[in-house]
Design a protein around this motif. Structure first.
Motif, PDB file in Angstrom:
ATOM      1  N   ILE A 167      10.504 -74.071 -11.015  1.00 12.61           N
ATOM      2  CA  ILE A 167       9.749 -74.681 -12.753  1.00 12.61           C
ATOM      3  C   ILE A 167      10.436 -73.731 -13.983  1.00 12.61           C
ATOM      4  N   ASP A 168       9.816 -74.640 -14.863  1.00 12.67           N
ATOM      5  CA  ASP A 168      10.631 -72.824 -16.535  1.00 12.67           C
ATOM      6  C   ASP A 168       9.483 -72.304 -15.990  1.00 12.67           C
ATOM      7  N   ASN A 182      11.574 -80.971 -23.555  1.00 14.63           N
ATOM      8  CA  ASN A 182      11.198 -80.304 -22.378  1.00 14.63           C
ATOM      9  C   ASN A 182      11.642 -80.897 -21.558  1.00 14.63           C
ATOM     10  N   TYR A 183      11.205 -82.562 -21.966  1.00 14.46           N
ATOM     11  CA  TYR A 183      11.476 -83.813 -21.136  1.00 14.46           C
ATOM     12  C   TYR A 183      12.826 -84.924 -21.420  1.00 14.46           C
ATOM     13  N   LEU A 243      -0.008 -78.247 -19.925  1.00  4.85           N
ATOM     14  CA  LEU A 243       0.703 -79.152 -20.261  1.00  4.85           C
ATOM     15  C   LEU A 243       0.426 -79.726 -21.574  1.00  4.85           C
ATOM     16  N   TYR A 272       2.692 -77.284 -23.672  1.00  7.71           N
ATOM     17  CA  TYR A 272       4.566 -77.843 -23.362  1.00  7.71           C
ATOM     18  C   TYR A 272       5.134 -79.494 -23.799  1.00  7.71           C
ATOM     19  N   LEU A 326       6.569 -72.619 -18.709  1.00  7.01           N
ATOM     20  CA  LEU A 326       5.107 -73.204 -17.746  1.00  7.01           C
ATOM     21  C   LEU A 326       4.330 -72.958 -17.254  1.00  7.01           C
ATOM     22  N   PHE A 363       8.507 -82.339 -14.932  1.00  5.36           N
ATOM     23  CA  PHE A 363       8.377 -80.915 -14.734  1.00  5.36           C
ATOM     24  C   PHE A 363       9.047 -80.436 -13.398  1.00  5.36           C
TER      25      PHE A 363
END
Ligand code: GLN
Length: 379
Positions: free
Chosen positions: A38-39, A279-280, A270, A273, A42, A231
């Protein structure tokens, strides 16, 4: 002697196939989860939240900042302002949201319409609460069949469950489908549960036809979403549900005794983020490239891919290779050919006779996909 409440239920196919993949060293394209990290940003946000002391119970419906960020995102994407105070609840994943929503509204004897192939928790959860699952099927093209659903409605129908993008089919509902659903529910008390956990995995520039966009639908709906899918963190088990105030009040009555609240530091992370749409926003194109890579590979094999319009699942017909039933074939594929997939017959009350289709998850690194394709092409 103990009488089982779910006599027909065994261990989920996801657990069975992931275990088999592990045991025989097969490439695991069965259970749907990414095999890439994952990032990092995050991860740092979660670490920071823990260091900042956000380690005790979150408020029962969720951390306010996260509920506000969710409401803002939903309004931005689908044009309706849910009230974060009364109409948004953070859950421990999509499955808990579904369980809790059904627990809140299904009374013994209620009918709940389920469209097969359906995600495997739907029917058992309805049964646990004394409801009766009424199964209809997608059309032979794996697309929504509004006439079949309409024909299943009776005076005992409490709820219709829909899912777009669809797991396992990989097809989506479009504006015309939503209008048909609105037509058939108009004038009834039937509730809607819309499972939209793959909202950010819709391909070919199609818009996600969220129930949120349709006033007549959202006013009777629980709409379920998942952070794990967006995510790439399925193990976090974080999601949320939207519903009008009166429905949400019932939902929360159950939620408070089901999990009480979801993981606190992750909610803080979240909340921060989610504020940046970057981010999405790229998630669909990211997965569309993976779909295309896997699809090009499959075309070179004897598997026949079906249309994948969304989700991270690709169905493939293997009739040209074998006439074995899908569960037996999936097990042999893992053991003898080194690729694990999901047999889709498990998602039906009664699978269509002679259907020979497996589901492959392409939420994987390119290298994993290439290695799997090499094996699939060797069959
Ligand atoms: N949603 C995942 C899938 O469809 C499985 C999640 C689970 O194992 N419960 O593969």
């Amino acid at each position: 002697m103990l009488t089982s409440k779910l006599p027909h239920v065994g261990t989920t196919i996801f657990t069975v196939m992931s275990k088999l993949a592990h045991e025989c060293g097969a490439i695991n394209l069965s259970q749907g989860f990414p095999d890439f990290p994952i990032d990092e940003a995050l991860v740092e946000l979660v670490e920071q939240a823990m260091r900042d002391g956000h380690n005790q119970y979150a408020p029962m419906p969720g951390v306010p900042a996260l509920r506000e960020a969710i409401a803002a995102k939903v309004q931005r994407l689908y044009g309706f302002p849910y009230d974060p105070e009364t109409e948004v609840t953070v859950t421990a994943g999509g499955t808990q949201a579904i369980f809790t929503a059904l627990g809140a509204v299904v009374h013994p004897g209620d009918e709940v319409i389920i469209v097969d192939p359906a995600y495997d928790c739907y029917a058992p959860t309805v049964e646990l609460f004394g409801g009766r699952p009424v199964h209809v099927r997608l059309g032979s093209d794996m697309k929504f069949d509004a006439d079949a659903v309409k024909a299943a409605i009776t005076s005992r129908t409490r709820m219709l469950m829909i899912n777009t993008p669809h797991n396992p089919a990989g097809t989506i509902l479009r504006d015309a489908d939503m209008r048909r659903i609105a037509d058939m529910l108009r004038g009834t008390d039937i509730l809607l549960l819309s499972d939209e956990v793959y909202e950010h995995l819709v391909f070919e520039n199609e818009a996600h036809a969220s129930v949120v966009r349709y006033p007549e639908l959202r006013e009777r709906a629980f709409v379920v979403f998942s952070f794990g899918k967006v995510f790439h963190a399925t193990g976090w088990k974080m999601g949320y549900v939207l519903a009008p105030k009166a429905l949400m009040a019932e939902f929360r009555k159950v939620h408070q005794f089901n999990v009480f609240s979801a993981n606190t530091p992750v909610q803080h992370a979240l909340a921060a983020y989610l504020k940046d749409p970057v981010n999405y926003e790229g998630v669909s194109s990211f997965y569309e490239a993976k779909r295309d890579r896997f699809l090009i590979g499959l075309h070179a094999s004897r598997f026949e891919p079906l249309a994948c319009e969304g989700s991270y699942f690709q169905l493939a017909d293997y009739r040209a290779i074998s006439d074995e039933p899908d569960t037996a074939f999936a097990k042999r594929l893992a053991r003898e050919f080194g690729v694990a997939a999901i047999p889709i017959s498990v998602f039906y009350k009664e699978p269509p006779p002679g259907q020979r289709i497996l589901r492959f998850c392409f939420a994987k690194q390119d290298e994993t996909l290439d290695n799997a394709i090499e094996k699939l092409c060797a069959i």
